[in-house]
Structures are given as structure tokens and as C-alpha cells.
Motif scaffolding. Structure first.
Motif, PDB file in Angstrom:
ATOM      1  N   LEU A  54      11.839  17.849  92.611  1.00 51.13           N
ATOM      2  CA  LEU A  54      11.223  16.788  91.814  1.00 51.13           C
ATOM      3  C   LEU A  54      12.204  16.290  90.762  1.00 51.13           C
ATOM      4  O   LEU A  54      12.797  17.092  90.028  1.00 51.13           O
ATOM      5  N   LEU A  60      -0.021  15.370  84.222  1.00 48.14           N
ATOM      6  CA  LEU A  60      -0.263  16.751  84.670  1.00 48.14           C
ATOM      7  C   LEU A  60      -1.057  17.516  83.618  1.00 48.14           C
ATOM      8  O   LEU A  60      -1.933  18.334  83.949  1.00 48.14           O
ATOM      9  N   LEU A  92       4.683  11.572  83.451  1.00 52.04           N
ATOM     10  CA  LEU A  92       4.462  12.630  84.431  1.00 52.04           C
ATOM     11  C   LEU A  92       3.867  13.877  83.788  1.00 52.04           C
ATOM     12  O   LEU A  92       2.848  14.411  84.248  1.00 52.04           O
ATOM     13  N   GLU A 122       4.072  19.436  96.907  1.00 55.98           N
ATOM     14  CA  GLU A 122       3.238  19.782  95.753  1.00 55.98           C
ATOM     15  C   GLU A 122       3.881  20.887  94.920  1.00 55.98           C
ATOM     16  O   GLU A 122       3.911  20.834  93.686  1.00 55.98           O
ATOM     17  N   SER A 167      12.617  15.037  87.339  1.00 59.68           N
ATOM     18  CA  SER A 167      11.889  14.945  86.074  1.00 59.68           C
ATOM     19  C   SER A 167      12.448  13.740  85.336  1.00 59.68           C
ATOM     20  O   SER A 167      13.412  13.836  84.575  1.00 59.68           O
ATOM     21  N   PHE A 178       6.512  20.474  92.029  1.00 54.25           N
ATOM     22  CA  PHE A 178       6.081  20.062  90.689  1.00 54.25           C
ATOM     23  C   PHE A 178       5.921  21.250  89.732  1.00 54.25           C
ATOM     24  O   PHE A 178       5.675  21.058  88.538  1.00 54.25           O
ATOM     25  N   ALA A 207       5.141  21.028  85.772  1.00 54.38           N
ATOM     26  CA  ALA A 207       3.742  21.295  85.436  1.00 54.38           C
ATOM     27  C   ALA A 207       3.613  22.464  84.468  1.00 54.38           C
ATOM     28  O   ALA A 207       2.695  22.495  83.628  1.00 54.38           O
ATOM     29  N   GLY A 227       5.977  10.242  90.077  1.00 50.88           N
ATOM     30  CA  GLY A 227       6.528  11.430  90.717  1.00 50.88           C
ATOM     31  C   GLY A 227       7.537  11.039  91.778  1.00 50.88           C
ATOM     32  O   GLY A 227       7.167  10.454  92.808  1.00 50.88           O
ATOM     33  N   SER A 249      13.445  21.658  89.120  1.00 51.66           N
ATOM     34  CA  SER A 249      12.132  21.973  89.682  1.00 51.66           C
ATOM     35  C   SER A 249      12.162  21.681  91.178  1.00 51.66           C
ATOM     36  O   SER A 249      12.320  20.534  91.592  1.00 51.66           O
ATOM     37  N   LEU A 254      -2.203  15.658  93.629  1.00 49.79           N
ATOM     38  CA  LEU A 254      -0.922  15.037  93.304  1.00 49.79           C
ATOM     39  C   LEU A 254      -0.624  13.797  94.145  1.00 49.79           C
ATOM     40  O   LEU A 254       0.407  13.148  93.937  1.00 49.79           O
TER      41      LEU A 254
END
Length: 727
Positions: free
Chosen positions: A36, A185, A181, A149, A38, A152, A156, A367, A96, A338
Motif C-alpha cells: 500500500l 480507517l 486514508l 486488504e 501511504s 493496509f 490501519a 487507497g 505496509s 475496504l
């Protein structure tokens, strides 16, 4: 393998083929399926990297101060070269990701090959086809949760740690300021916790996204009478807690949080915002302002993250890893959706397009995921340029390429004729590729075993962390390579014993980086006393400077401490000047009894030599950096000599004095490397004989023994070598 990297000096962002990582103790190798981006965090880092040198300096005045101190000690030119080398180093991007375990260290007992895991941590969970991750920065992915998923999880966990700081209860009213983001979350997890969420943002796109996720009480800051609406939603009481997940230079989020808070509410700063607290507002409501540190307890603690020491659950319920696992469990229970948060997906090959979209705001995003080819072969060694190795050359491999290697060793080696840079080895592929290209190596790798089995390589330089030195030296000698290792030679007597055994059977030479022996000033000092008739009395003052206890050199398992890592230099130099082996040492540390001042960073050492000479080392971390770091005073035969910080040498004899000076320090690095290369090329003995290397290394370890026993300790190098060889 492909990895996203950025150059910190110019900000250049690229996807490049680099060596894949190797397995290390305490962790796992993971083939990434997704990672992911960020966007907020990575965008700010990229913008900093792309800014000018002046702008970087303004944003990091702490580093500017360090540079100025370095100039005082080492001169402008040497400092400039080191700073430019540091800026030119590549940065790994991303923190991540999620993928499949393909290798497990022997000391990791609860993961196996084939497990699906989410991974965290800058420098570990990178945007790369394969990563190495320590155990405490991985969490198992439950069934029913996709890699997309799971990727994240780290981001998260930042949101979840903020929630834990707010301590919301079922049914409470919680405001989230900043609906990017992390804000979304946060809102999703608060909703799953049974809280009434009020979302606030300055962006219509962000507010619209929140409403699409079911957060209908989301409002645009600045265009609506928010205070009135918040009052209506909370029956005029104000919100119970506010999580600030925005990123802004202004103080508005903190001020507005105080305005909508109820009496004694909690305000948690998760994002980077102004923290000029309006005292009257916060005082009158007795608000509780809290900061949230990244993704939970354990963050920035090397014992937890790198060494795998977990916190007892009875004392620390939620660590960063447990936060990751909690979020994954929420996904498995379908408490969080998500699908509407994932807006873009890019193949790793197209990562540059993803960042261009984010940096240039070409379109709205939230995302943004990277995808990887999991069937691709990922070698640990890659070719950088045409192989220039020849049998008549010193074909060199460099194991480790930290600041010292890149700033001192490699540039000086490059000036020596007949040296060919064959292979560069570093722990990370990004560093290996960048440094190999910069210094014209043929190959780069993350696996040092590639070097030892390569018949073309005849010389190995070892510049890794201290705990790795001995094993690498032994591997090199066992494969008949010429070995140069930076000090220390080993951290324990057992290391020295095993090195003695390997050297005795090897055809290769061994050299330790005791460079001060080779300084022109040192040679001049030794020549001054070459016909002396009396023993020497020598005083060596070392204004070492303070190093924090959490620095790796202070770690007894990794760095071994400053005696093993640095005092060995000074003991060896006194032995060289006296031209005699140490026969006993006596060390006395100070007794500060404070956490800030370490006793073995401040000590007096007396060394007695076989010819009757005596050397005293005053080693301290309590001095001021404006005072020169090193000063040697030597007395014999009614004469005296003072070597001042390797900038000048003054001799006194027959009521006359003579001084020689240099503009910059002359510590002997260039001369040392030239001497070692010459010994290889011409088949001569190593510049420092093997017995001297063992004597200096053994005597250094005896200093610690003397401190522990509180008395002088004998140093018998002949007996030690004979015992190691079972003579």
C-alpha cells in the motif's frame, strides 16, 4: 527483483532491479503480493527529498548542527564528502505490505513457509518484490482476508493506535478531523466499536468518500456552521474525544478540536499538525491532549522490532504487532469494508505512474495499491556492468558499505592501481545496487556467501557491524582469500581463537584496519625515537564524544561497546610506537551511576609493554566537541613529542622544538590501504604481522577483564596463540 527507490539528494524516484534480500536471524523472507502506498506520509518524504539543500537544512536544523561539529573535527573537505555521500544514498520506499512466507529463520518458531502475512516497518515492508521482515513486524493473515486488504494493516494500525489513545466507549461521540486514508480507517474502526462518528475535512472529495462509506455525519470545514451541527449531534454537550488525522502546518485542527470538545474530553494528535495549544480554551475545559506514536508500543524500540523481544501482554496489551492482528481480525469478521477505499492499482513496473498521479494530483485517489508478479525468479546477485576481473589484478569484494566504507575506504581503494572492484555486498538490495553503480563494481549481492565461493575474488574487505566480523574473517580465510577487516577483529576470545585456527591453515593474508599506525605523523614520531635507550612513557588522551546507549555500537551483542570497538585503535597505536607487545593491562572506569553516563565510556587504562614502556589511555565521553579528539604525548631519552589530533607533530630535543603541520587530518587511511595492496601484489608479508593483530585484539579484551576484576590482568599472546593451535 524490482524495488521502488528514491535518491535523497535530488529526489529522483525510480523502479530498479536490485538483489533480493537474504534471510536473517529472527525473521522471514516474504514474496510480496501487494503493498500500500501511504500517500500522505510518502508524499511528504518525497517532497522533502526533492527540495533544495537549503530547504532540507531549514527543515532539519538538528542535522546541520551535527555537520558543523563534524567540520570542526575533520575539516570542511572530508565533511563535505561524507555529507554528499549520505545524501546520495537511496531510500527504500513503503512500509505496509502483504505476501507469502518463502523462508523462515531457525529461531522463528510460529511461522512456516507458505504462511500468508502482513508486514510493517520502513526499511522492511518496502515496495519490493521480496522483503525481509523481523518476526514482531509480521502478522498472520486470517482466512477470508485477501492480500490486498491485508496490505493496509500497518497504515490501519496507525489509526488504531490513535483510537487506543482516545479510549472511546460504546455509544460515545467521536470526531475525526482529517478524512484521508488514515482518517477513513479511523472512522471505520470507530463505527465497528459502536461509536457515533463525526467526520470533518477541508476537501469535498474526502467528505464525499466518508459519506459513501456510511459516515453521513461528515462535514466540510469552513463552509458549514460546524460548531452548531456538532452541538446538535451531541445534544449540546460536545464530543467525547477528537482524533486529529489531518496533516497541516496550521494550528486550526487543534484549535477547532478544543472548540467542539466537551468538558474534559480527549484530543489525540495522530497526524502532523501545529501544536500551539490555545491555553485558555484547553485550560477552561481541562482537555486531555495526547500524542499517538505511529502504530503502537514497540515502534522505534530495536529490542522489540529487530531483536524480537515481545512485551508481556499483562503489561502491554496492545503492541504494534497486536494492533496489526486486531485490524486483520476486523477484516476477517467483515467489520470493515475496504472496497470503496481502494481506488487505484498499479503493477510494480508502473509504480512511477502511481507516484506521479499522487504528487501532481492528476486525479482523486485514496487507497493506492502496488501489485507483484509472484512467479518471477528473484536472484540475490546481479551483474551491474561488464566483468573486468583478471588473474593479475586484486579482485576485491566489499562486504558492507556503510558511511565509512563509502566515504573513506572505497574512494581510497579506487585510487590504487591494479585493484578491480568485483562484488559489493550489503544487507539491502537498494544500497548494494546504488553503491555498486556509483563505485563501478561488476556485481552486487545481499549474500556474502556469493563472494567466498567466487574463484575470481581473491581479496575481501569486511566493514559490517562488529558482531559479524569474526565469522566473515573465518569464511574468507577458509576460502584462501586475502582479508581486510575493520576493527575490531572479534568481540570475544573465542572469536580470536577460531581466527587463529583459520589463519594457520589459510593461504590468505589478514589485515585489521589499525590505520593510525600508517599516519605520516605516526611514522615521524616513531622515527624520532628509533634509537632511544630508555623505555617510553606515553599518554594518549581521547575526547571520544558521547554516543547514546541505544546506538548499535553500544549494544553488547552487536557493537560490543566502545572499548572493543574503539579503544583497540589506541592500544594498538601505542604498541606500534613502542615497537613492543603489551604484557599487562589495568583499567579503571569512572563510577557515575547514571543512565546518561556510561562507566566504560570513561576510563583510564595503563598498558605495560615487554620492553618496559608504559602507555596510559584517558578515554572519555565527557569532554566538549570543540576540544581535539586525540592527543599523544611521548617521553624518552630527555626528549618529548606531542601528536595533536593527527594535524600536527611537535618534537622537543636538546632544548629545541620542531613542528610539522597539515591542513587536514592525516590518519593513515590511504597509506594503510596502499601498504596492504602492495603486500598482495608483491607477495610480501601483511603490513601488520599476525601476532601483533592478535596481541592488540587480545589486550583490548583484557581491558574489560581488568575492569571486571578491579586489578591488572596479564596479556600472554604467545601462550594464547599456542593454546588456540593446541601446541
Amino acid at each position: 527483483m524490482l524495488q521502488v527507490m528514491q535518491n535523497y539528494k535530488g529526489g529522483d524516484l525510480r523502479v530498479e532491479e536490485v538483489p533480493s534480500p537474504v534471510l536473517q536471524p529472527g525473521g522471514v523472507l516474504v514474496k510480496n503480493h501487494n503493498s500500500l502506498i501511504s500517500a500522505g506520509t510518502e508524499k511528504s518524504i518525497i517532497n522533502l527529498a526533492q527540495s533544495s539543500i537549503v530547504s532540507k537544512a531549514k527543515q532539519r536544523p538538528d542535522l546541520v548542527k551535527q555537520v558543523l561539529e563534524k567540520v570542526k573535527q575533520e575539516g570542511l573537505i572530508n565533511t563535505f564528502k561524507k555529507v554528499m555521500g549520505k545524501l546520495d544514498s537511496p531510500m527504500s520506499v513503503g512500509y505496509s505490505c502483504a505476501g507469502e512466507v518463502v523462508a523462515v529463520a531457525s529461531d522463528v518458531k510460529d511461522l512456516k513457509v507458505g504462511d500468508r502475512v502482513a508486514c510493517a516497518g520502513a526499511g522492511y515492508a518496502n515496495h519490493a518484490e521480496m522483503i525481509y521482515a523481523p518476526r514482531n513486524l509480521t502478522a498472520k493473515i486470517p482466512e477470508g482476508v485477501s492480500y490486498e486488504e491485508a496490505s493496509f494493516s500497518t497504515v490501519a494500525s496507525i489509526a488504531l493506535q490513535g483510537i487506543r489513545q482516545a479510549e472511546p466507549k460504546l455509544g460515545e461521540n467521536v470526531a475525526v478531523i482529517g478524512l484521508g486514508l488514515i482518517g477513513l480507517l479511523t472512522a471505520e474502526m470507530l463505527k465497528a466499536n459502536g461509536c457515533n462518528v463525526i467526520g470533518i475535512d477541508v476537501s469535498e472529495f474526502a467528505v464525499s468518500n466518508a459519506k459513501k462509506l456510511g459516515h453521513q455525519n461528515s462535514f466540510l470545514r469552513g463552509k458549514e456552521n460546524l460548531k452548531s451541527k456538532v452541538n446538535n449531534l451531541t445534544n449540546g454537550q460536545g464530543v467525547d474525544s477528537i482524533l486529529i488525522t489531518a496533516s497541516a502546518d496550521s494550528n486550526d485542527p487543534v484549535e477547532f478540536a478544543g472548540e467542539i470538545a466537551r468538558d474534559r474530553a480527549k484530543v489525540v494528535a495522530v497526524g502532523m499538525v501545529g501544536l500551539d495549544i490555545p491555553r485558555n480554551l484547553y485550560y477552561e475545559k481541562e482537555l486531555d491532549l495526547r500524542l499517538s506514536r505511529s502504530y503502537g508500543p514497540g515502534r522505534y524500540d530495536t529490542d522489540y522490532e529487530e531483536k524480537g523481544y515481545d512485551y508481556p501482554i499483562g503489561y502491554v496489551r496492545w503492541t504494534e504487532q497486536r494492533n496489526m492482528q486486531a485490524f486483520l481480525n476486523l477484516l476477517a469478521d467483515q467489520k470493515i469494508d475496504l472496497d470503496k477505499i481502494i481506488t487505484h492499482k498499479f503493477k510494480i513496473e508502473k509504480a512511477k505512474e502511481a507516484y506521479d498521479m499522487i504528487l501532481e494530483n492528476k486525479e482523486s485517489y485514496l487507497g493506492v495499491l502496488l501489485e507483484y508478479d509472484t512467479e518471477k525468479s528473484l536472484p540475490a546477485k546481479i551483474q551491474v556492468k561488464e566483468n573486468t576481473s583478471r588473474g593479475d589484478k586484486i579482485n576485491l569484494a566489499m562486504v558492507g558499505a556503510g558511511n565509512f566504507a563509502k566515504g573513506v575506504l572505497i574512494p581510497n581503494l579506487a585510487k590504487i592501481n591494479n585493484i578491480n572492484f568485483n562484488t559489493l555486498v550489503t544487507a539491502t538490495g537498494a544500497s548494494a545496487k546504488n553503491t555498486a553503480k556509483k563505485f563501478d563494481f561488476n556485481y552486487c549481492t545481499t549474500d556474502e556467501n556469493e563472494v567466498y565461493k567466487d574463484n575470481e575474488v581473491n581479496t575481501v574487505f569486511i566493514t559490517t557491524r562488529h558482531n559479524l566480523h569474526a565469522d566473515s574473517v573465518i569464511k574468507g580465510l577458509e576460502n584462501n582469500k586475502n582479508v581486510y577487516v575493520e576493527k575490531p577483529l572479534g568481540l570475544y576470545e573465542a572469536d580470536l581463537e577460531n581466527i587463529i585456527k583459520a589463519w594457520d591453515k589459510s593461504e590468505g593474508k589478514l589485515m585489521v584496519g589499525f590505520n593510525r599506525r600508517f599516519s605520516p605523523f605516526t611514522k615521524e614520531l616513531k622515527e624520532f625515537y628509533q634509537n632511544r635507550n630508555t623505555p617510553l612513557v606515553m599518554n594518549y588522551t581521547v575526547n571520544a564524544g558521547y554516543i547514546p546507549g541505544d546506538h548499535w555500537t553500544q549494544d553488547p551483542e552487536i557493537g560490543g561497546g566502545r572499548i572493543k570497538g574503539e579503544v583497540c585503535h589506541f592500544l594498538d597505536l601505542l604498541s606500534y610506537i613502542a615497537d613492543s607487545e603489551p604484557v599487562s593491562v589495568y583499567a579503571q572506569p569512572i563510577s557515575a551511576n547514571t543512565e546518561h553516563i556510561f562507566n566504560d565510556d570513561n576510563l583510564l587504562v595503563s598498558i605495560y609493554f615487554a620492553d618496559g614502556s608504559v602507555g596510559n589511555i584517558t578515554y572519555t565521553a565527557l569532554g566538549d566537541s570543540s576540544y581535539p579528539k586525540e592527543r599523544i604525548e611521548a617521553f624518552a631519552d630527555s626528549a618529548a613529542a606531542i601528536l595533536d589530533n593527527f594535524n600536527s607533530l611537535t618534537t622537543h630535543s636538546n632544548n629545541k622544538s620542531d613542528t610539522s603541520k597539515k591542513f587536514s587530518q592525516q590518519k593513515g587511511f590511504k597509506e594503510e590501504l596502499e601498504a596492504f595492496a602492495d603486500s598482495i601484489e608483491k607477495g610480501k608479508e601483511s603490513p601488520i604481522n599476525f601476532k601483533s593483530l592478535i596481541a592488540s585484539s587480545l589486550a583490548t579484551l583484557k581491558i574489560i577483564e581488568s575492569m571486571e576484576q578491579g586489578k591488572p590482568v596479564e596479556v600472554n599472546v604467545d601462550q594464547f596463540i599456542n593454546n588456540a593451535l593446541d601446541y
